[in-house]
Design a protein around this motif. Structure first.
Motif, mmCIF file in Angstrom:
data_model
loop_
_atom_site.group_PDB
_atom_site.id
_atom_site.type_symbol
_atom_site.label_atom_id
_atom_site.label_comp_id
_atom_site.label_asym_id
_atom_site.label_seq_id
_atom_site.Cartn_x
_atom_site.Cartn_y
_atom_site.Cartn_z
ATOM 1 N N HIS A 25 29.090 -112.782 -38.833
ATOM 2 C CA HIS A 25 28.525 -111.667 -39.585
ATOM 3 C C HIS A 25 27.658 -112.149 -40.750
ATOM 4 O O HIS A 25 27.769 -113.291 -41.195
ATOM 5 C CB HIS A 25 29.650 -110.782 -40.119
ATOM 6 C CG HIS A 25 30.637 -110.373 -39.068
ATOM 7 N ND1 HIS A 25 30.296 -109.583 -37.991
ATOM 8 C CD2 HIS A 25 31.953 -110.665 -38.913
ATOM 9 C CE1 HIS A 25 31.352 -109.395 -37.224
ATOM 10 N NE2 HIS A 25 32.379 -110.044 -37.758
ATOM 11 N N ALA A 85 40.741 -100.854 -40.819
ATOM 12 C CA ALA A 85 39.318 -100.926 -41.155
ATOM 13 C C ALA A 85 38.612 -102.015 -40.365
ATOM 14 O O ALA A 85 37.475 -101.843 -39.915
ATOM 15 C CB ALA A 85 39.151 -101.160 -42.657
ATOM 16 N N ASN A 86 39.299 -103.137 -40.172
ATOM 17 C CA ASN A 86 38.671 -104.269 -39.487
ATOM 18 C C ASN A 86 38.344 -103.978 -38.030
ATOM 19 O O ASN A 86 37.446 -104.609 -37.457
ATOM 20 C CB ASN A 86 39.572 -105.510 -39.582
ATOM 21 C CG ASN A 86 39.100 -106.468 -40.663
ATOM 22 O OD1 ASN A 86 37.928 -106.498 -40.997
ATOM 23 N ND2 ASN A 86 40.018 -107.250 -41.196
ATOM 24 N N GLN A 87 39.038 -103.042 -37.424
ATOM 25 C CA GLN A 87 38.707 -102.665 -36.052
ATOM 26 C C GLN A 87 37.289 -102.116 -35.966
ATOM 27 O O GLN A 87 36.666 -102.164 -34.901
ATOM 28 C CB GLN A 87 39.697 -101.614 -35.541
ATOM 29 C CG GLN A 87 41.119 -102.113 -35.418
ATOM 30 C CD GLN A 87 42.041 -101.030 -34.884
ATOM 31 O OE1 GLN A 87 41.898 -100.570 -33.753
ATOM 32 N NE2 GLN A 87 42.988 -100.613 -35.700
ATOM 33 N N HIS A 88 36.788 -101.599 -37.076
ATOM 34 C CA HIS A 88 35.450 -101.019 -37.113
ATOM 35 C C HIS A 88 34.451 -101.927 -37.836
ATOM 36 O O HIS A 88 33.322 -102.102 -37.371
ATOM 37 C CB HIS A 88 35.511 -99.649 -37.794
ATOM 38 C CG HIS A 88 36.489 -98.720 -37.146
ATOM 39 N ND1 HIS A 88 36.197 -97.996 -36.008
ATOM 40 C CD2 HIS A 88 37.785 -98.428 -37.460
ATOM 41 C CE1 HIS A 88 37.253 -97.282 -35.647
ATOM 42 N NE2 HIS A 88 38.234 -97.528 -36.511
ATOM 43 N N LEU A 89 34.862 -102.520 -38.971
ATOM 44 C CA LEU A 89 33.953 -103.372 -39.733
ATOM 45 C C LEU A 89 33.443 -104.544 -38.907
ATOM 46 O O LEU A 89 32.273 -104.937 -39.016
ATOM 47 C CB LEU A 89 34.654 -103.888 -40.994
ATOM 48 C CG LEU A 89 35.058 -102.844 -42.040
ATOM 49 C CD1 LEU A 89 35.824 -103.510 -43.176
ATOM 50 C CD2 LEU A 89 33.842 -102.111 -42.575
ATOM 51 N N HIS A 143 32.611 -104.656 -36.015
ATOM 52 C CA HIS A 143 31.543 -104.221 -35.111
ATOM 53 C C HIS A 143 30.348 -103.665 -35.871
ATOM 54 O O HIS A 143 29.450 -103.050 -35.278
ATOM 55 C CB HIS A 143 32.087 -103.168 -34.136
ATOM 56 C CG HIS A 143 33.173 -103.693 -33.254
ATOM 57 N ND1 HIS A 143 32.921 -104.453 -32.123
ATOM 58 C CD2 HIS A 143 34.528 -103.611 -33.361
ATOM 59 C CE1 HIS A 143 34.070 -104.789 -31.562
ATOM 60 N NE2 HIS A 143 35.052 -104.298 -32.283
ATOM 61 N N HIS A 144 30.340 -103.882 -37.185
ATOM 62 C CA HIS A 144 29.217 -103.400 -37.994
ATOM 63 C C HIS A 144 28.764 -104.490 -38.971
ATOM 64 O O HIS A 144 28.411 -104.221 -40.118
ATOM 65 C CB HIS A 144 29.622 -102.123 -38.751
ATOM 66 C CG HIS A 144 28.456 -101.265 -39.139
ATOM 67 N ND1 HIS A 144 27.564 -100.750 -38.215
ATOM 68 C CD2 HIS A 144 28.013 -100.843 -40.351
ATOM 69 C CE1 HIS A 144 26.645 -100.036 -38.847
ATOM 70 N NE2 HIS A 144 26.882 -100.095 -40.148
#
Length: 247
Positions: free
Chosen positions: A69, A100-104, A106-107
């Motif tokens: 990232h 939150a990390n499940q989404h962060l 991927h962003h």
């Protein structure tokens, strides 16, 4: 006004009051968007210091914490050498990380925790809490001091210790915070933002839920009711404890 003394009105009167409050909520949302834009517009500082951390596979540099990232969120978790468990307030915050990390992830954002204690010393506590987020040690490095979350006894004695951009009060040597970094395509790393104390409220989804309820946060002392999540059953409700997130 207490919950028991609260006014009770007709549905029509409630709707009128709710619409008036909605005007204020929308204004706050616009102000929050503006504040976030100002935060993103802050100048950056290039990181040239070779910070070193320790994880399950040995030593790491700051660049390694980014993974693939370009953006890195570092939570400064209060866990000093010799401690048997982490700060209750930091643990309250950390309970939000795995979701939150499940989404962060991927962003284009990596979210990790860093503590001052040697890596091996917080593994038992981590397993007890059931956390999976990346958590590294800065033992033997200046990282915690440089980012204002570890204060020396000399600084405290001389009155030169600083926390949250002002002279530190109290005698705590380990304090919480969040620091943000950006890595450009050339591999250069920049410090873009840090926040401390009440600035960490943004990370607490549980507080946002409480703010919607009739009793609100319902705390005489900030986080005075918070416990490690495996200790609620054994702790009398309302018993207070100290917290360093008061400002």
């Amino acid at each position: 006004m207490s919950v028991t003394e609260h006014p009770v009105v007709s549905r029509e009167q409630w709707l009128q009051a709710r619409k008036q409050h909605l005007i204020h909520e929308k204004a706050f949302t616009r102000q929050r968007d503006q504040l976030s834009a100002e935060r993103r517009a802050l100048p950056w500082v290039k990181i040239d210091k070779p910070y070193q951390f320790h994880g399950p596979d040995g030593p790491l540099g700051l660049a390694d914490l980014f993974g693939d990232h370009s953006q890195l969120l570092v939570y400064h978790f209060m866990f000093a050498e010799g401690w048997e468990e982490g700060c209750k307030g930091c643990s309250f915050v950390a309970d939000h990380f795995d979701g939150a990390n499940q989404h962060l992830a991927h962003h284009d954002v990596a979210l990790v925790a860093i503590s001052h204690a040697p890596y091996a010393e917080f593994q038992t506590f981590r397993q007890r809490m059931g956390w999976h987020f990346d958590w590294y040690s800065s033992a033997g490095d200046d990282f915690n001091q440089d980012f204002g979350v570890s204060l020396s006894t000399e600084q405290l004695a001389q009155g030169t210790a600083s926390y949250n951009y002002e002279q530190a009060s109290g005698d705590e040597q380990e304090l919480p915070g969040l620091s943000v970094f950006y890595r450009n395509p050339q591999g250069e790393i920049f410090h873009t933002y840090s926040t401390y104390a009440r600035g960490l409220d943004l990370l607490l989804g549980a507080y946002n839920f409480l703010d919607l309820t009739p009793k609100g946060r319902n705390e005489e002392q900030i986080m005075g009711w918070v416990r490690h999540h495996d200790r609620y059953q054994a702790t009398p409700q309302g018993k207070s404890s100290s917290c360093c997130c008061d400002d």
